[in-house]
Design a protein around this motif. Structure first.
Motif, PDB file in Angstrom:
ATOM      1  N   ILE A 243       0.834  -1.205   0.000  1.00 54.22           N
ATOM      2  CA  ILE A 243       0.000   0.000   0.000  1.00 54.22           C
ATOM      3  C   ILE A 243       0.868   1.254   0.000  1.00 54.22           C
ATOM      4  N   ASP A 244       1.897   1.269   0.846  1.00 55.80           N
ATOM      5  CA  ASP A 244       2.756   2.453   0.943  1.00 55.80           C
ATOM      6  C   ASP A 244       3.543   2.695  -0.341  1.00 55.80           C
ATOM      7  N   ARG A 245       3.914   1.621  -1.023  1.00 56.65           N
ATOM      8  CA  ARG A 245       4.771   1.761  -2.200  1.00 56.65           C
ATOM      9  C   ARG A 245       3.977   2.051  -3.474  1.00 56.65           C
ATOM     10  N   TYR A 246       2.801   1.449  -3.634  1.00 60.46           N
ATOM     11  CA  TYR A 246       2.133   1.493  -4.922  1.00 60.46           C
ATOM     12  C   TYR A 246       0.781   2.214  -4.931  1.00 60.46           C
ATOM     13  N   LEU A 247       0.238   2.541  -3.788  1.00 57.22           N
ATOM     14  CA  LEU A 247      -1.068   3.194  -3.747  1.00 57.22           C
ATOM     15  C   LEU A 247      -0.936   4.582  -3.125  1.00 57.22           C
ATOM     16  N   PRO A 248      -1.167   5.647  -3.874  1.00 55.55           N
ATOM     17  CA  PRO A 248      -1.053   7.014  -3.341  1.00 55.55           C
ATOM     18  C   PRO A 248      -2.268   7.385  -2.503  1.00 55.55           C
ATOM     19  N   THR A 249      -2.360   6.775  -1.326  1.00 52.70           N
ATOM     20  CA  THR A 249      -3.570   6.895  -0.509  1.00 52.70           C
ATOM     21  C   THR A 249      -3.708   8.236   0.192  1.00 52.70           C
ATOM     22  N   GLY A 250      -2.583   8.905   0.496  1.00 53.29           N
ATOM     23  CA  GLY A 250      -2.638  10.096   1.330  1.00 53.29           C
ATOM     24  C   GLY A 250      -2.979   9.777   2.772  1.00 53.29           C
ATOM     25  N   GLY A 251      -2.845   8.511   3.132  1.00 50.35           N
ATOM     26  CA  GLY A 251      -3.262   8.021   4.451  1.00 50.35           C
ATOM     27  C   GLY A 251      -4.527   7.193   4.314  1.00 50.35           C
ATOM     28  N   TYR A 252      -4.697   6.214   5.186  1.00 50.45           N
ATOM     29  CA  TYR A 252      -5.859   5.333   5.076  1.00 50.45           C
ATOM     30  C   TYR A 252      -6.225   4.746   6.427  1.00 50.45           C
ATOM     31  N   VAL A 253      -7.457   4.267   6.507  1.00 48.64           N
ATOM     32  CA  VAL A 253      -7.919   3.540   7.692  1.00 48.64           C
ATOM     33  C   VAL A 253      -8.383   2.160   7.232  1.00 48.64           C
ATOM     34  N   ILE A 254      -8.229   1.176   8.111  1.00 50.63           N
ATOM     35  CA  ILE A 254      -8.660  -0.188   7.823  1.00 50.63           C
ATOM     36  C   ILE A 254     -10.082  -0.355   8.348  1.00 50.63           C
ATOM     37  N   CYS A 255     -11.019  -0.649   7.431  1.00 53.56           N
ATOM     38  CA  CYS A 255     -12.430  -0.765   7.799  1.00 53.56           C
ATOM     39  C   CYS A 255     -12.838  -2.201   8.111  1.00 53.56           C
ATOM     40  N   GLU A 256     -12.292  -3.165   7.388  1.00 54.45           N
ATOM     41  CA  GLU A 256     -12.619  -4.581   7.578  1.00 54.45           C
ATOM     42  C   GLU A 256     -11.368  -5.414   7.327  1.00 54.45           C
ATOM     43  N   THR A 257     -11.344  -6.598   7.914  1.00 55.82           N
ATOM     44  CA  THR A 257     -10.247  -7.547   7.706  1.00 55.82           C
ATOM     45  C   THR A 257     -10.832  -8.905   7.348  1.00 55.82           C
ATOM     46  N   GLU A 258     -10.206  -9.587   6.393  1.00 54.27           N
ATOM     47  CA  GLU A 258     -10.598 -10.966   6.128  1.00 54.27           C
ATOM     48  C   GLU A 258      -9.358 -11.831   6.000  1.00 54.27           C
ATOM     49  N   TYR A 259      -9.510 -13.072   6.414  1.00 52.42           N
ATOM     50  CA  TYR A 259      -8.398 -14.032   6.388  1.00 52.42           C
ATOM     51  C   TYR A 259      -8.971 -15.386   6.010  1.00 52.42           C
ATOM     52  N   GLY A 260      -8.223 -16.142   5.230  1.00 56.62           N
ATOM     53  CA  GLY A 260      -8.709 -17.460   4.852  1.00 56.62           C
ATOM     54  C   GLY A 260      -7.599 -18.384   4.411  1.00 56.62           C
ATOM     55  N   VAL A 261      -7.880 -19.676   4.484  1.00 62.42           N
ATOM     56  CA  VAL A 261      -6.970 -20.717   4.023  1.00 62.42           C
ATOM     57  C   VAL A 261      -7.789 -21.721   3.212  1.00 62.42           C
ATOM     58  N   ILE A 262      -7.383 -21.941   1.965  1.00 62.28           N
ATOM     59  CA  ILE A 262      -8.084 -22.851   1.072  1.00 62.28           C
ATOM     60  C   ILE A 262      -7.109 -23.931   0.615  1.00 62.28           C
ATOM     61  N   PRO A 263      -7.451 -25.199   0.746  1.00 56.56           N
ATOM     62  CA  PRO A 263      -6.533 -26.248   0.281  1.00 56.56           C
ATOM     63  C   PRO A 263      -6.399 -26.246  -1.231  1.00 56.56           C
ATOM     64  N   MET A 264      -5.158 -26.368  -1.704  1.00 55.95           N
ATOM     65  CA  MET A 264      -4.876 -26.583  -3.126  1.00 55.95           C
ATOM     66  C   MET A 264      -4.258 -27.969  -3.213  1.00 55.95           C
ATOM     67  N   SER A 265      -5.111 -28.962  -3.262  1.00 57.38           N
ATOM     68  CA  SER A 265      -4.660 -30.342  -3.155  1.00 57.38           C
ATOM     69  C   SER A 265      -5.329 -31.205  -4.213  1.00 57.38           C
ATOM     70  N   ASP A 266      -4.559 -32.146  -4.762  1.00 59.27           N
ATOM     71  CA  ASP A 266      -5.138 -33.128  -5.678  1.00 59.27           C
ATOM     72  C   ASP A 266      -5.429 -34.448  -4.961  1.00 59.27           C
ATOM     73  N   GLU A 267      -5.587 -34.381  -3.642  1.00 56.18           N
ATOM     74  CA  GLU A 267      -5.990 -35.563  -2.889  1.00 56.18           C
ATOM     75  C   GLU A 267      -7.316 -36.095  -3.431  1.00 56.18           C
ATOM     76  N   PRO A 268      -7.391 -37.377  -3.772  1.00 62.87           N
ATOM     77  CA  PRO A 268      -8.658 -37.925  -4.258  1.00 62.87           C
ATOM     78  C   PRO A 268      -9.749 -37.782  -3.200  1.00 62.87           C
ATOM     79  N   THR A 269     -10.911 -37.339  -3.623  1.00 65.25           N
ATOM     80  CA  THR A 269     -12.019 -37.144  -2.694  1.00 65.25           C
ATOM     81  C   THR A 269     -13.148 -38.109  -3.035  1.00 65.25           C
ATOM     82  N   GLN A 270     -13.903 -38.465  -2.014  1.00 66.13           N
ATOM     83  CA  GLN A 270     -15.056 -39.343  -2.199  1.00 66.13           C
ATOM     84  C   GLN A 270     -16.318 -38.503  -2.065  1.00 66.13           C
ATOM     85  N   GLU A 271     -16.907 -38.157  -3.193  1.00 64.63           N
ATOM     86  CA  GLU A 271     -18.149 -37.386  -3.148  1.00 64.63           C
ATOM     87  C   GLU A 271     -19.289 -38.241  -2.621  1.00 64.63           C
ATOM     88  N   ASN A 272     -19.210 -39.551  -2.872  1.00 65.18           N
ATOM     89  CA  ASN A 272     -20.244 -40.474  -2.412  1.00 65.18           C
ATOM     90  C   ASN A 272     -19.599 -41.596  -1.606  1.00 65.18           C
TER      91      ASN A 272
END
Length: 398
Positions: A243-272
């Motif tokens: 943000i500091d390097r590439y966005l000319p914000t003139g200053g900013y406030v953080i309104c919301e935060t989100e965090y997540g972890v999603i598996p990127m796996s080719d593990e065989p899954t059993q849908e049934n």
């Protein structure tokens, strides 16, 4: 012990979507129970996806598939006709053709679903912790907060994949994002940045999303593809530096935060995994291993499940044999990332800049084999050939 026609174990995106499609089908009068340990009353995540403009004429095959996400068109938070990309050799707009990049906020989805489900007295929702799920001759059996329930079918999105088997590729897509409000007008509301690789890669795949809401507000999200989570301080350091390097914000406030972890796996899954239990969402293999994208695939697969259930009385979704080639492609790509065979930022630069329009169709698994060969020809030959043989060794030879 209460008996239901369908129990949905897990009231997240997959579970609520399934309930919605059941209620839009001839099965709308069946008794449905939705169990989840959490209340869905906050904006805990954002789903982004692309699809073709529904107003444009398409082939019958793709028109049928696009119907999946259109029920949520009215609650989209943003939809963009053009997107920006910043890679190793190119910076600028990407040609999306007839595709649109779309953003759906979790809170809008949950509110929509709450209003829809409230119309149906045959649908029950309970906040409870699921303790056990098993199959029995009488149906799917579940215990939640020490209360037993049984149903003709249990749709389970809570089953956890192992993600540690050596014959599989097990990476993670993990991210932390801030919705920031800036003093200066520094965002173009018509031009989101879907991948900006101007961050230190550290041998991984690291990039930023910038999804603008207006000139002063945007979601800025730091995303990684690797197998090691960072500390909160590390995610935040890269966010602040970008943000500091590439966005000319003139200053900013953080309104919301989100965090997540999603598996990127080719593990065989059993849908049934058994007669009366069907796994959905990530538990059923609905997440695309090479990208972590889940929303649109989930809608497609769930619609097929409900159609099968309506037509035959059984929900089993069968995938054509030749369609399984995309799983092999995913494994090859994961292998290239896992083994660091080639810089990831350059791979994505090639994919997006040398395959205009085709790349979105390919990632949606809508391409024909000849189109796929043309895309593969733009990739670095030896790293992907090495990955091809390594995947064969791990998957076939063992």
């Amino acid at each position: 012990m209460k008996k239901y026609d369908f129990i949905i174990a897990g009231g997240g995106m997959a579970g609520l979507s399934l309930a919605y499609y059941l209620l839009q089908s001839p099965l709308r009068d069946r008794r449905i129970l939705i169990l989840d340990r959490d209340q869905k009353n906050r904006n805990d995540r954002t789903w982004c996806f692309w699809e073709r403009d529904p107003r444009e004429p398409l082939s019958p095959r793709i028109n049928q598939r696009l119907a999946a996400t259109r029920p949520f068109e009215s609650i989209l938070f943003r939809s963009w006709k053009s997107i920006s990309f910043h890679g190793t050799t190119y910076s600028g707009l990407l040609d999306m053709g007839r595709y649109r990049y779309k953003m759906l906020r979790g809170i809008d989805f949950y509110s929509f679903m709450e209003a829809e489900l409230a119309k149906w007295p045959n649908v029950e929702q309970k906040q409870a912790t699921i303790q056990r799920i098993k199959d029995t001759p009488q149906g799917g059996f579940i215990i939640a907060d020490d209360e037993p329930y049984i149903a003709d079918y249990i749709f389970d999105s809570t089953f956890a994949l192992k993600l540690d088997q050596p014959e599989n590729h097990n990476l993670l897509q993990h991210f932390k994002g801030w919705v920031i409000q800036t003093k200066s007008p520094c965002f173009d509301p018509q031009r989101p940045e879907i991948m900006d690789f101007r961050v230190e890669q550290h041998g991984d795949c690291r990039f930023l999303y910038v999804l603008p809401f207006d000139e002063h507000t945007a979601l800025v999200e730091f995303t990684l593809f690797n197998d090691t989570l960072l500390t909160d301080a590390e995610y935040e350091a890269d966010l602040r530096q970008y943000i500091d390097r590439y966005l000319p914000t003139g200053g900013y406030v953080i309104c919301e935060t989100e965090y997540g972890v999603i598996p990127m796996s080719d593990e065989p899954t059993q849908e049934n995994p058994s007669e009366h239990i069907i796994r959905i969402g990530t538990a059923g293999g609905f997440t695309k291993p090479s990208t972590g994208y889940t929303f649109q695939r989930t809608q497609r697969y769930l619609q097929t499940i409900v159609k099968n259930l309506t037509d035959t009385g059984k929900p089993n979704r069968k995938e054509p044999w030749f369609k399984r080639r995309f799983k092999f492609y995913d494994s090859i790509f994961l292998n290239v990332l896992e083994k660091h065979r080639y810089p990831a930022d350059d791979i994505f630069t090639r994919i997006y800049t040398e395959n205009p329009r085709r790349v979105f169709k390919f990632l949606d698994e809508d391409t024909y084999f000849l189109e796929e060969l043309r895309l593969f020809a733009t990739m670095p030959f030896w790293p992907f050939l090495s990955a091809f043989f390594d995947v064969l060794r791990r998957k076939v030879v063992g």
